[in-house]
Design a protein around this motif. Structure first.
Motif, PDB file in Angstrom:
ATOM      1  N   THR A 148       4.620   0.820  15.397  1.00 43.12           N
ATOM      2  CA  THR A 148       3.633   0.356  14.438  1.00 43.12           C
ATOM      3  C   THR A 148       2.352   1.162  14.602  1.00 43.12           C
ATOM      4  N   ARG A 149       1.727   1.494  13.479  1.00 43.31           N
ATOM      5  CA  ARG A 149       0.448   2.201  13.489  1.00 43.31           C
ATOM      6  C   ARG A 149      -0.513   1.508  12.529  1.00 43.31           C
ATOM      7  N   LYS A 150      -1.803   1.789  12.734  1.00 41.47           N
ATOM      8  CA  LYS A 150      -2.862   1.167  11.948  1.00 41.47           C
ATOM      9  C   LYS A 150      -3.421   2.170  10.951  1.00 41.47           C
ATOM     10  N   MET A 151      -3.790   1.671   9.751  1.00 33.84           N
ATOM     11  CA  MET A 151      -4.445   2.508   8.751  1.00 33.84           C
ATOM     12  C   MET A 151      -5.549   1.684   8.083  1.00 33.84           C
ATOM     13  N   ILE A 152      -6.496   2.396   7.466  1.00 29.96           N
ATOM     14  CA  ILE A 152      -7.648   1.722   6.878  1.00 29.96           C
ATOM     15  C   ILE A 152      -7.775   2.112   5.410  1.00 29.96           C
ATOM     16  N   LEU A 153      -7.848   1.104   4.557  1.00 28.51           N
ATOM     17  CA  LEU A 153      -8.084   1.303   3.122  1.00 28.51           C
ATOM     18  C   LEU A 153      -9.555   1.065   2.847  1.00 28.51           C
ATOM     19  N   LEU A 154     -10.221   2.068   2.282  1.00 31.17           N
ATOM     20  CA  LEU A 154     -11.628   1.936   1.877  1.00 31.17           C
ATOM     21  C   LEU A 154     -11.705   1.978   0.366  1.00 31.17           C
ATOM     22  N   LYS A 155     -12.329   0.976  -0.202  1.00 32.25           N
ATOM     23  CA  LYS A 155     -12.474   0.937  -1.668  1.00 32.25           C
ATOM     24  C   LYS A 155     -13.902   1.189  -2.046  1.00 32.25           C
TER      25      LYS A 155
END
Length: 155
Positions: A148-155
């Motif tokens: 599992t890996r983490k990602m970041i969504l920026l709006k």
């Protein structure tokens, strides 16, 4: 023989010249190559045959998504080695996206895959109703391999 590419020459010269060509997206296996040098008058000559072997991946891997943080989409790459399960080469692969609460929000891959390297695009707007900015997790499961890996969504 198949023509896989063409590289322009540097004309008639007494200086040594270096040329290169990349044959991308090949599956594991042995490949043979030869060059065809064509002169201005149309005559040609073939080089000696060169053999290249592409080995299958040796280990599972799940790469960090790119770009990260992302908006509007990101790419996730993973590698499946040559694994034999019940006499079938490859693995059943699942790549899922989860929100920070652990809820599955998207299923990008859920199928049998042969050995190789794969890239999947994730666009939250196409699979999540009203995607929010924040942290999401992506999880690859193939056979007994889980990462599992983490990602970041920026709006």
């Amino acid at each position: 023989w198949l023509k896989v590419g063409f590289v322009d020459g540097n004309g008639t010269t007494i200086e040594p010249q270096t040329y290169s060509f990349n044959d991308d997206n090949l599956s594991a296996g042995k490949y043979q190559y030869r060059l065809k040098q064509i002169d201005y008058d149309g005559t040609f000559e073939f080089s000696n045959i060169v053999e290249a072997e592409i080995l299958p991946p040796a280990i599972f891997s799940l790469e960090q998504n790119y770009p990260n943080p992302f908006n509007p989409s990101t790419k996730i790459s993973f590698t499946i080695p040559n694994v034999t399960l019940s006499g079938v080469e490859g693995s059943r692969v699942q790549l899922k996206i989860y929100d920070v609460l652990g809820n599955e929000v998207s299923r990008l891959v859920d199928e049998h895959k042969p050995a190789g390297t794969f890239e999947v695009e994730f666009n939250p707007a196409s699979s999540i109703k009203n995607p929010a900015s924040g942290i999401y997790f992506y999880r690859l499961q193939a056979g007994s391999f889980v990462q599992t890996r983490k990602m970041i969504l920026l709006k």
